[in-house]
Structure formats: C-alpha cells, structure tokens
Scaffold this active site. Structure first.
Site, PDB file in Angstrom:
ATOM      1  NE  ARG A 194      -2.289  -2.034   3.168  1.00  0.00           N
ATOM      2  CZ  ARG A 194      -2.664  -2.279   4.421  1.00  0.00           C
ATOM      3  NH1 ARG A 194      -3.681  -1.630   4.942  1.00  0.00           N
ATOM      4  NH2 ARG A 194      -2.024  -3.159   5.161  1.00  0.00           N
ATOM      5  CE  LYS A 240       4.171  -0.869   6.635  1.00  0.00           C
ATOM      6  NZ  LYS A 240       2.854  -1.482   6.592  1.00  0.00           N
ATOM      7  CB  SER A 242      34.828  44.733  -5.621  1.00  0.00           C
ATOM      8  OG  SER A 242      34.283  45.201  -4.412  1.00  0.00           O
ATOM      9  CB  SER A 282      38.715  46.398  -6.923  1.00  0.00           C
ATOM     10  OG  SER A 282      38.586  47.359  -7.881  1.00  0.00           O
ATOM     11  NE  ARG A 284      42.897  48.162 -11.624  1.00  0.00           N
ATOM     12  CZ  ARG A 284      42.583  48.615 -10.423  1.00  0.00           C
ATOM     13  NH1 ARG A 284      41.880  47.862  -9.576  1.00  0.00           N
ATOM     14  NH2 ARG A 284      42.963  49.806 -10.034  1.00  0.00           N
TER      15      ARG A 284
HETATM   16  C1  UD1 Z   1      -1.828  -6.964  11.304  1.00  0.00           C
HETATM   17  C2  UD1 Z   1      -2.725  -7.769  12.228  1.00  0.00           C
HETATM   18  C3  UD1 Z   1      -3.991  -6.971  12.516  1.00  0.00           C
HETATM   19  C4  UD1 Z   1      -3.623  -5.620  13.090  1.00  0.00           C
HETATM   20  C5  UD1 Z   1      -2.635  -4.890  12.175  1.00  0.00           C
HETATM   21  C6  UD1 Z   1      -2.120  -3.646  12.831  1.00  0.00           C
HETATM   22  C7  UD1 Z   1      -2.261 -10.075  11.655  1.00  0.00           C
HETATM   23  C8  UD1 Z   1      -2.773 -11.291  10.999  1.00  0.00           C
HETATM   24  N1  UD1 Z   1      -3.046  -9.009  11.620  1.00  0.00           N
HETATM   25  O1  UD1 Z   1      -2.533  -6.803  10.086  1.00  0.00           O
HETATM   26  O2  UD1 Z   1      -4.822  -7.657  13.421  1.00  0.00           O
HETATM   27  O3  UD1 Z   1      -4.799  -4.853  13.280  1.00  0.00           O
HETATM   28  O4  UD1 Z   1      -1.498  -5.725  11.889  1.00  0.00           O
HETATM   29  O5  UD1 Z   1      -1.337  -2.909  11.945  1.00  0.00           O
HETATM   30  O6  UD1 Z   1      -1.180 -10.092  12.223  1.00  0.00           O
HETATM   31  N2  UD1 Z   1       4.932  -9.375   8.132  1.00  0.00           N
HETATM   32  C9  UD1 Z   1       6.024 -10.202   8.030  1.00  0.00           C
HETATM   33  N3  UD1 Z   1       5.878 -11.437   7.477  1.00  0.00           N
HETATM   34  C10 UD1 Z   1       4.697 -11.907   7.031  1.00  0.00           C
HETATM   35  C11 UD1 Z   1       3.567 -11.062   7.142  1.00  0.00           C
HETATM   36  C12 UD1 Z   1       3.718  -9.817   7.700  1.00  0.00           C
HETATM   37  O7  UD1 Z   1       7.116  -9.827   8.434  1.00  0.00           O
HETATM   38  O8  UD1 Z   1       4.667 -13.042   6.556  1.00  0.00           O
HETATM   39  C13 UD1 Z   1       5.091  -8.057   8.742  1.00  0.00           C
HETATM   40  C14 UD1 Z   1       4.830  -6.913   7.783  1.00  0.00           C
HETATM   41  O9  UD1 Z   1       6.023  -6.467   7.198  1.00  0.00           O
HETATM   42  C15 UD1 Z   1       4.228  -5.867   8.690  1.00  0.00           C
HETATM   43  C16 UD1 Z   1       3.560  -6.658   9.783  1.00  0.00           C
HETATM   44  O10 UD1 Z   1       4.130  -7.935   9.757  1.00  0.00           O
HETATM   45  O11 UD1 Z   1       5.217  -5.040   9.288  1.00  0.00           O
HETATM   46  C17 UD1 Z   1       2.053  -6.726   9.618  1.00  0.00           C
HETATM   47  O12 UD1 Z   1       1.746  -7.467   8.481  1.00  0.00           O
HETATM   48  P1  UD1 Z   1       0.469  -7.249   7.578  1.00  0.00           P
HETATM   49  O13 UD1 Z   1       0.302  -8.428   6.712  1.00  0.00           O
HETATM   50  O14 UD1 Z   1       0.558  -5.908   6.953  1.00  0.00           O
HETATM   51  O15 UD1 Z   1      -0.679  -7.277   8.642  1.00  0.00           O
HETATM   52  P2  UD1 Z   1      -1.860  -6.277   8.726  1.00  0.00           P
HETATM   53  O16 UD1 Z   1      -2.810  -6.548   7.626  1.00  0.00           O
HETATM   54  O17 UD1 Z   1      -1.338  -4.918   8.905  1.00  0.00           O
END
Ligand code: UD1
Ligand code: CA
Length: 476
Positions: free
Chosen positions: A32, A39, A421, A439, A456
């Site tokens: 996103r 990110k 100058s 200058s 100059r």
């Molecule tokens: C997650 C939570 C959600 C919460 C939200 C808050 C879960 C399933 N859901 O959703 O309940 O409200 O965060 O922001 O956890 N990441 C990894 N490896 C993975 C998947 C994710 O490192 O396999 C990391 C991402 O880089 C990110 C974080 O985990 O920093 C959250 O992952 P994301 O899939 O974006 O979860 P959300 O949909 O934000």
C-alpha cells in the site's frame, strides 16, 4: 555438549523476569506504500521507521532486537545490521505474522518479548515501558495492545464477551457484526518467550488469506487458561503506517512533538506548525526559530541565536547569538558565536565561520576557515581557503581552487588583508598579512605581507574618440 553447558551457564546469569527482547516484523512488502523502497525504510522526520522502532526498544531496556526481514532485505540489513543489539532473521516466504515471529526463533529467548510491526514510528520508549509495566504487574502470559479508532477499516477487531477479551478477528475473516467493533489490534503484543515457543507452532492457516496469523495466539492461549490481557493505548501512539498519507501524518506528529519539547525548553518559535526540527537536533534556550525552517541531523544550536525563515541546516554546529538570515543553506559547518550568515548564504561541508564574522548574501563557502570578524558581504565563492582575522573580502571575490589536473588547491589569506571587489585568487596562493589587493585583480603569484598587489589591464583614455553623430548628441 561443551557449548550446551556454556549456554546453560550464561542463562543462569541473566535475570529471567526482567530480560526483554523485541521482535520487529519487517518482512512484508508494504504494497500500500506504492513505493519501491521497503516500507520500514520510509523516513519519518528524517529517520527510517524501523530505526525509530529499534531506538525506542533500546531505550525501553531491550537487550536484543530481532528484526524479521524479507522483502528488500538487502537494503534493510544495510541500514540496521550495523546498529548495536540488532540481529536480522530472514523470512524468505511471507506466510503470515505468526510464521514471521517463529523465524525470529522465540525458543532461544528467555524472559519477556515485545512483538511489534516495524511500521510503528510513533512508539516511544515510555509507551513500551508502560505496556511492560502492566504486563508484569498483571502477571500476564500474553497481552495485546489495543486502541479505539473511528475507522477500524482493515485492522483486526478485538472481540470481547461481557468485557472479557476473547479473540482477535481479522477484518477479512470478520462477520458484519464483528466489523462494527471499533476496538482494534495495534499489532503490538507482549508475551513470555516460552508461551510463544509453545503456542506459535499450534497456529493454523485456515483463514481467507491462508496465512499463519499471530492474532490467533490470543484465543489459543485463552482456551488454555493462560492470563491474556488487552492493554488499551491511544490510537495516535499505537497505530502503524500503511500508506503515504499515514506516513506524512506520522511525520507531522514527530515534528510537532519535537517543536513542543523545544518550546518547553525555552526555544522561541513564531509558528511551531511550520518549524521542522528533527528529533536529534539540540537547540539552546532563547534561540528564535522563524517559520519554515528545516533543521536536521546532528545539528546543535546555542542560545540566543536567530534562525530566520527558509533555512536548511544539516549537521551543523552553531554557537550563541548567531544570526542565520533567511534563505540560507548550511551543511556540516561550524558557525561561532555572534557571527552573521546570510540572507541567501551557502555553507558547504567543512566550513568554519569565526566569531563575529559576517557572511552576506550570495556567498558560498566550501572547506573554508573564515577568521574572527572577517567579512564577505556579497557575491563571493571561497573554496579550500584559509582566511585570517579582520579580513575584508570585496564583492565578487572568487577562489579559483579547481585546476585542470582535477585537483583542488588552497588559498591562504593572512590577517587584516583587504581584498578589493572582483578579485580572483588562482590557487595555490598565499597572501601575507595586511596586504592590499586592488579591485579587479587576477592574483596568480603570492603577495608578501603589507604589500599592494594590482593585476588588471591598465585603463586607457582617449579624449574625443567617439565619431560625431546625431545619436550621441545630447537631445534638446
Ligand atoms: C496486522 C494484524 C492486525 C492488526 C494490524 C495492525 C495479523 C494477521 N493481523 O494486520 O490484526 O490490526 O497488523 O497494523 O497479524 N509481516 C512479516 N511477514 C509476514 C507477514 C507480515 O514480516 O509473513 C510483517 C509486515 O512487514 C508488517 C507486519 O508484519 O510489518 C504486519 O503485516 P500485515 O500483513 O501488513 O498485517 P496487517 O494486515 O497490517
Ligand atoms: Ca574581472
């Protein structure tokens, strides 16, 4: 065997209840953000989000920060691996947040673990400490930090029964009823390490995204009669960054916090909303900041200085009672007490302006030492120069420091030299103290102390030289 024994000995030495490890999840793509940069490397007020998470963790007492990396991990590692206490763990396939935490090997950890997404740039050490205090006071096995928000959108919903925490339901898996819940999962959790080691392997991926969700840990632990708590925090602090708008809002908030801190410390600001000072900057009491300044990095500014509008100041050391006038651009330079710089001056790296010196408009200096009370009022370039005290640099003076051999050469100007100058100094060159430069001179040879040098073309005057014509006659 032997290495195992050693490990056991080490374990005895660490006080288990107080040991704190942070696991930060940063393997996701951040789709996103719609940006090629991973990110967690997007900057908030000048610093990558993940760096702020790491810093807050350290200040909260974490002995180790385990960062789970995946997408763009080469770049992420480059930035964070040199930081003390940081260890990266690769998650090669993004199978979900529970899988990500497992990649950080919680079975090797003892004590308490704070888990958070790497995109929480607004978290401060004091917040983490508050969460931990509640976790420890309540003797929890697991806790999730929640917040009430107006638009719960994509967040996981906190499901309660008669006020008691029951589960977290992801928006994609939630019923219409559950979607109405305004208490959300911030993505920050605290758990005992052994709880993670025991329960994470039990999480299944039977959900819409076919991912292993860490959020399922809540219901699993509650079913097993563990002490699981929801810790309510303010939405502002706990909510992460998922798109550019949220990033901009977080940045705005970090600048605002810094401005408020500076105001508390006695810095004057005409409009704190348009004053951009990075967290790492230090400014003394009584200094005035006009609107629209951007002050960065390791900059330090003393007391009673004035920074007028539209200045960019990065990694500079500025003394007391200095005036930096509007539109100036200063990088990695030092400005001593009572000096005046600008308007529209440019100080490039390794420049040092002496006490009470004056650098005026459209003056550029690079790698130049400019002595006490010396003046360069207008339209001048000094590069690789050493200028003594009480020197006057006339308008339009240039050091010709760059030669055809692609090397830079030095110009040395002694104390009390008067430079007229429109002078060029062809470096390498040395001008003795108290010398005078006429200058319009192009100075190619050293000038001894107290001498006058003029280089100059001689002026030729021929009387009645112009042809007689109507145009040249004065009109009646
Ligand atoms: C997650 C939570 C959600 C919460 C939200 C808050 C879960 C399933 N859901 O959703 O309940 O409200 O965060 O922001 O956890 N990441 C990894 N490896 C993975 C998947 C994710 O490192 O396999 C990391 C991402 O880089 C990110 C974080 O985990 O920093 C959250 O992952 P994301 O899939 O974006 O979860 P959300 O949909 O934000
Ligand atoms: Ca000239």
């Amino acid at each position: 065997m032997a290495s195992n024994d050693l490990k056991m000995d080490n374990r005895k030495e660490t006080p288990p209840a107080q040991n704190l490890t942070v696991i930060a999840l940063a393997a996701g793509k951040g789709t996103r953000m719609k940006s090629p940069l991973p990110k967690v490397l997007h900057p908030v007020a000048g610093r990558p989000m993940i760096e702020k998470v790491i810093e807050a963790s350290k200040l909260a007492g974490a002995t180790q920060i385990r960062v789970v990396v995946g997408h763009g991990q080469n770049l992420v590692r480059q930035i964070i691996e040199p930081m003390q206490g940081v260890v990266c763990y690769a998650q090669d396939e993004q199978l979900g947040t529970a899988h990500a935490v497992r990649c950080a090997r919680p079975e090797d950890i003892e004590g308490d673990v704070v888990i958070m997404n790497g995109d929480h740039p607004l978290i401060e050490a004091s917040d983490i400490k508050d969460f931990l205090r509640i976790f420890r006071d309540e003797k929890c096995d697991l806790a999730v930090v929640t917040a009430e928000v107006k638009n719960p959108g994509e967040f996981g919903r906190i499901v309660r029964h008669r006020g008691d925490l029951m589960a977290i339901v992801e928006a994609k898996d939630a019923s219409a009823e559950a979607l109405k819940i305004s208490e959300i999962n911030t993505g920050i959790y605290i758990a005992k390490a052994d709880v993670l080691a025991e329960f994470l392997p039990k999480i299944k991926n039977n959900n819409v995204k076919k991912e292993f969700y860490i959020t399922d840990l809540i219901a699993l632990c509650i079913q097993d009669q563990l002490r699981v708590h929801a810790i309510k925090a303010t939405a502002k602090v706990a909510v992460g960054v998922n798109n550019q708008l949220e990033l901009a809002k977080a940045t705005r908030l970090v600048f605002k916090r810094k401005a408020l801190r500076l105001l508390e410390e006695g810095v004057l600001m005409i409009d704190p909303r348009t004053t951009y000072v990075e967290e790492t900057v230090q400014i003394g009491a009584g200094t005035v900041l006009y609107p629209n300044n951007f002050i960065r990095g390791r900059t330090q500014i003393g007391s009673f200085s004035v920074i007028e509008s539209n200045c960019f100041i990065s990694d500079c050391e500025i003394g007391d009672s200095v005036q930096v006038r509007g539109g100036s651009y200063l990088e990695k330079s030092k400005v001593q007490n009572k000096a005046v710089v600008g308007p529209y001056a440019r100080l490039r790296p390794e420049t040092e302006i002496g006490e009470e010196a004056h650098v005026g408009n459209f003056v550029e200096m690079k790698k130049t030492k400019f002595g006490k009370r010396s003046k360069a009022g207008h339209l001048t370039y000094l590069g690789d120069a050493e200028v003594g005290e009480d020197v006057n640099i006339g308008c339009g003076t240039i050091t010709c420091n760059y030669a055809i051999d692609h090397k830079k050469y030095k110009t040395i100007i002694g104390d009390r030299v008067f430079v007229g100058s429109d002078t060029q100094f062809v470096a390498p060159i040395e001008i003795g103290h108290d010398a005078i430069i006429g200058s319009g001179s192009t100075i190619t040879k050293d000038v001894p102390a107290k001498a006058l040098a003029v280089a100059r073309g001689k002026q030729i005057v021929k009387e009645n030289y112009a042809p007689k014509s109507k145009e040249t006659e004065p009109s009646e």
